[in-house]
Write an enzyme that holds these catalytic residues in place. Structure first.
Site, PDB file in Angstrom:
ATOM      1  N   GLU A  50       0.857  -1.186   0.000  1.00 18.29           N
ATOM      2  CA  GLU A  50       0.000   0.000   0.000  1.00 18.29           C
ATOM      3  C   GLU A  50       0.888   1.229   0.000  1.00 18.29           C
ATOM      4  O   GLU A  50       1.955   1.229   0.624  1.00 18.29           O
ATOM      5  CB  GLU A  50      -0.916   0.011   1.230  1.00 18.29           C
ATOM      6  N   CYS A 248      -6.699   0.886   2.621  1.00 17.63           N
ATOM      7  CA  CYS A 248      -7.691   1.970   2.591  1.00 17.63           C
ATOM      8  C   CYS A 248      -7.496   2.902   1.405  1.00 17.63           C
ATOM      9  O   CYS A 248      -8.414   3.636   1.045  1.00 17.63           O
ATOM     10  CB  CYS A 248      -7.616   2.776   3.878  1.00 17.63           C
ATOM     11  N   GLU A 380     -11.642  -2.717   3.282  1.00 21.47           N
ATOM     12  CA  GLU A 380     -12.294  -2.967   4.576  1.00 21.47           C
ATOM     13  C   GLU A 380     -13.686  -2.356   4.537  1.00 21.47           C
ATOM     14  O   GLU A 380     -13.974  -1.405   5.256  1.00 21.47           O
ATOM     15  CB  GLU A 380     -11.469  -2.363   5.708  1.00 21.47           C
TER      16      GLU A 380
HETATM   17  O1  AHR Z   1      -2.426  -1.558   6.730  1.00 17.22           O
HETATM   18  C1  AHR Z   1      -2.868  -0.295   7.077  1.00 17.22           C
HETATM   19  C2  AHR Z   1      -4.370  -0.161   6.978  1.00 17.22           C
HETATM   20  O2  AHR Z   1      -4.977  -1.010   7.886  1.00 17.22           O
HETATM   21  C3  AHR Z   1      -4.965  -0.562   5.663  1.00 17.22           C
HETATM   22  O3  AHR Z   1      -4.919   0.450   4.738  1.00 17.22           O
HETATM   23  C4  AHR Z   1      -6.365  -0.869   6.030  1.00 17.22           C
HETATM   24  O4  AHR Z   1      -6.944  -1.817   5.163  1.00 17.22           O
HETATM   25  C5  AHR Z   1      -6.285  -1.335   7.460  1.00 17.22           C
HETATM   26  O5  AHR Z   1      -7.193  -0.678   8.247  1.00 17.22           O
END
Ligand code: AHR
Length: 662
Positions: A50, A248, A380
């Site tokens: 990410e 996210c 999520e």
């Molecule tokens: O890994 C960090 C964050 O944790 C991610 O973006 C999210 O999916 C989770 O809440």
């Protein structure tokens, strides 16, 4: 904290059923090599990428210039005009939104007898620029020169303002359309915090855009590519898949800032920059200069996956923004473009070069398909609004691409009402793969090592899509990647491995963090402008992945799985390719434990086994830039007698025992 004088490494002893002191060995593990419980899919252990913690811009994407296209909310963020007192109107941000909506801004600089010291711009980089002595750097710029020729001087300077590398470009006059020039030069000194200074000679003016500087030692030496050290750390893990782009970031703060893959492919200057949703997420770690240039876009993600032998696992927005933020959802009658993005992604990844999106992939240099086999819908997300949208996506994708395996969200937590609701709904839908997330204390990981022993054996598979033991509490800035977190994850992972018929895939999260640019901790790999290291958690992930084997076999103690009694956790696999039995054993207690591993269902074993151990007496031990391997594996040999191996398992240790079947 453990302070006794025990040797830290596992050591082998010639034990059968009697221990070193003549007492019966307390722990006798029987490994049934012929009792195959499940296949371990090549995709079992993967990585989660990410763009958080400056993971992409300022991280793996090797661009050194921050805000190269002047598209940040504040167009000159990262830049300084020098000298500060240039006459009013000398440096002007211009906007051509009508003709270039994706990259509207550029800089116009007026020049009157310009020379060194009269007008220039300096870029600070992402917390400085990491520069290596003797390395070649590629400077490039897009420009227009309406009047007479202009000379552009690009200089790398150290914090004292001393020049450590430079190049000069002649920008020919009367350039009506945008042109690009590039030039390479060598750096004379290593520097963590260099800056790029640009000044001019000439008269009239110059328009500038996409001011860029890359090192040449990128991954596979691709111009404008990725940081080689960071990709190498991933490649070293031999991950089975790479999940991208999050997290996210898929959802965005609102729908306008959701991740839209179509805007991340094609020429970099046409990729529309947007804010990074982690920019102001945490008051404790604001990062107002955190944007997404998408230099690392979907093509590059697929390419990295291919390079490191990992299956690509893109996660797409499901028509919902982050429910911790705006929680915006697109109305059902406007969902179609989102669904179309998913369908078009399959065409981009797999389609013939004659298709619209397959051609774009081919034009980017990859006519062969990327063989996309799975994708996630939603990160999520939760609630009936998710299920409602997911059903539309699922039908459309499965109708057109029945082979596509879909990953579905079970929300943010591995239990509670939201989880129960989604788990029920997704199983009713016969979801392919359910994505579970756990950011929990180390104790939770130890206590839940048998979570999947009692899961349904048929129906939906599980993707442990994001997990990390938190030494403090979730999103606390005090979280550390210490040996305790890694050890508890290792214990938990034995439970994932043992249940590979239920748990199809797993990935730690998040992956990367820049030491001066992070928002979230703990993270698997830490970097600064020049260096990178794997945490103890990384070392654990790597061992599981390297020694994943091909089939789970039974490992029992008194006919029970090894899941926490006396602090011991274990699982076993065979590797049909290497003809090995591989046993993983975690001792989470502060005591050494004598153990005997008895192998059944196999006719003959090699006389020696290799025991790879990570151990530390100090649960708070960290790895660091100065001591990157403080917690790391070391190998020993152990004797195999009468198809048994006797070991004393060190306190706070994780070992992988490998023995050849003859
Ligand atoms: O890994 C960090 C964050 O944790 C991610 O973006 C999210 O999916 C989770 O809440």
């Amino acid at each position: 904290m453990y302070k006794r004088k025990f040797l830290s490494a596992v050591f082998a002893a010639s034990l059968s059923l009697a221990g070193a002191n003549g007492q019966p060995v307390r722990n006798i593990f029987t490994i049934h090599a012929n009792q195959v419980k499940a296949e371990v899919k090549p995709t079992m252990w993967g990585v989660f990428f990410e763009d958080i913690n400056m993971g992409a811009d300022g991280g793996i994407y090797a661009e050194l210039v921050k805000n190269r296209s002047f598209e940040f909310y504040k167009p000159l963020m990262g830049w300084t005009v020098v000298p500060r007192q240039v006459p009013e109107g000398t440096v002007v941000v211009q906007n051509r939104r009508e003709s270039n909506a994706a990259n509207p801004r550029y800089l116009h600089i007026s020049l009157v007898n310009a020379a060194r010291g009269s007008v220039g711009i300096t870029n600070e980089g992402f917390r400085g620029m990491g520069i290596k002595k003797g390395m070649k750097y590629d400077f490039s710029v897009m420009y227009r020169v309406p009047g007479t020729d202009v000379k552009l001087h690009a200089e790398l300077v150290n914090p004292k303002g001393e020049k450590i590398g430079s190049a000069t470009l002649n920008l020919p006059g009367n350039t009506g359309t945008w042109k690009k020039q590039r030039i390479s030069f060598e750096a004379t000194t290593t520097e963590q915090k260099a800056k790029l200074s640009i000044w001019f000679e000439g008269n009239g003016g110059v328009d500038l855009d996409m001011v860029s500087l890359f090192p040449q030692d990128t991954w596979k030496n691709r111009p404008g590519g990725m940081r080689a050290d960071m990709v190498q750390l991933l490649a070293d893990m031999k991950p089975g898949f790479i999940r991208f782009p999050g997290g996210c970031i898929v959802e965005g703060h609102d729908l306008a800032t959701r991740y839209q893959w179509k805007k991340t492919v094609g020429p970099v200057e046409d990729r529309q920059l947007i804010v990074n949703r982690w920019n102001t997420e945490f008051a404790h770690k604001p990062a107002p200069d955190y944007f997404q240039s998408f230099g690392l876009g979907f093509f590059e993600y697929f390419q990295i996956a291919e390079d490191i032998g990992a299956e690509p696992l893109p996660i797409l927005n499901c028509g919902m923004a982050c429910q911790f933020n705006t929680a915006e959802v697109v109305p059902m009658d406007e969902l179609q473009p989102y669904v179309q993005d998913a369908l078009d992604l399959v065409e981009f990844a797999n389609g013939d070069v004659k298709t619209k999106w397959g051609k774009i992939r081919a034009d980017m240099g990859h006519p062969a398909p990327f063989n996309l086999k799975m994708m996630g819908i939603g990160n999520e997300n939760w609630g009936p609004q998710y299920v409602e949208r997911l059903k539309i996506f699922t039908k459309a994708i499965k109708d057109k691409y029945p082979f596509m395996q879909l990953v579905n969200s079970s929300g943010t937590d591995p239990n509670g009402d939201r989880f129960d609701y989604l788990n029920g709904e997704l199983r009713k839908m016969n979801a392919d793969i359910i994505d579970e997330h756990y950011y929990r204390r180390p104790e939770w990981f130890l206590q839940n090592a048998s979570r999947y022993d009692n899961y349904p054996r048929t129906g939906s598979k599980i993707f442990a899509g994001e997990y990390a033991a938190q030494s403090d509490r979730t999103v606390s800035v005090n979280n550390k990647n210490n040996w305790q977190t890694a050890l508890s994850e290792a214990a938990f992972m034995t439970g994932l491995e043992r249940n590979a018929d239920v748990v199809a895939m797993a990935s730690y999260a998040p992956l990367f963090a820049h030491a001066e640019g992070w928002q979230w901790t703990p993270d698997l790999i830490w970097v600064d402008n020049l260096r990178s290291y794997g945490t103890p958690d990384y070392q654990v992930q790597k061992l599981f992945s390297l020694y994943k084997g091909t089939d789970v076999i039974a490992m029992l103690q008194n006919n029970e799985v090894v899941a926490g009694k006396d602090g011991l956790y274990g699982s076993a696999v065979i590797d049909k390719k290497t003809k090995e039995i591989i046993v993983k054993i975690v001792n989470s207690s502060d005591k050494p434990q004598e153990a005997s591993f008895a192998f059944e269902g196999v006719s003959k074993l090699a006389p020696k086994a290799t025991v790879t151990t990570i151990a530390s007496r100090d649960l708070e031990q960290l790895n660091s830039f100065d001591n990157p391997l403080a917690v790391s594996p070391s190998d020993k040999q152990a004797e195999v007698k009468n198809k048994k191996i006797g070991l004393v398992i060190s306190p706070y240790s994780f070992s992988v025992v490998r023995v050849k079947m003859l």
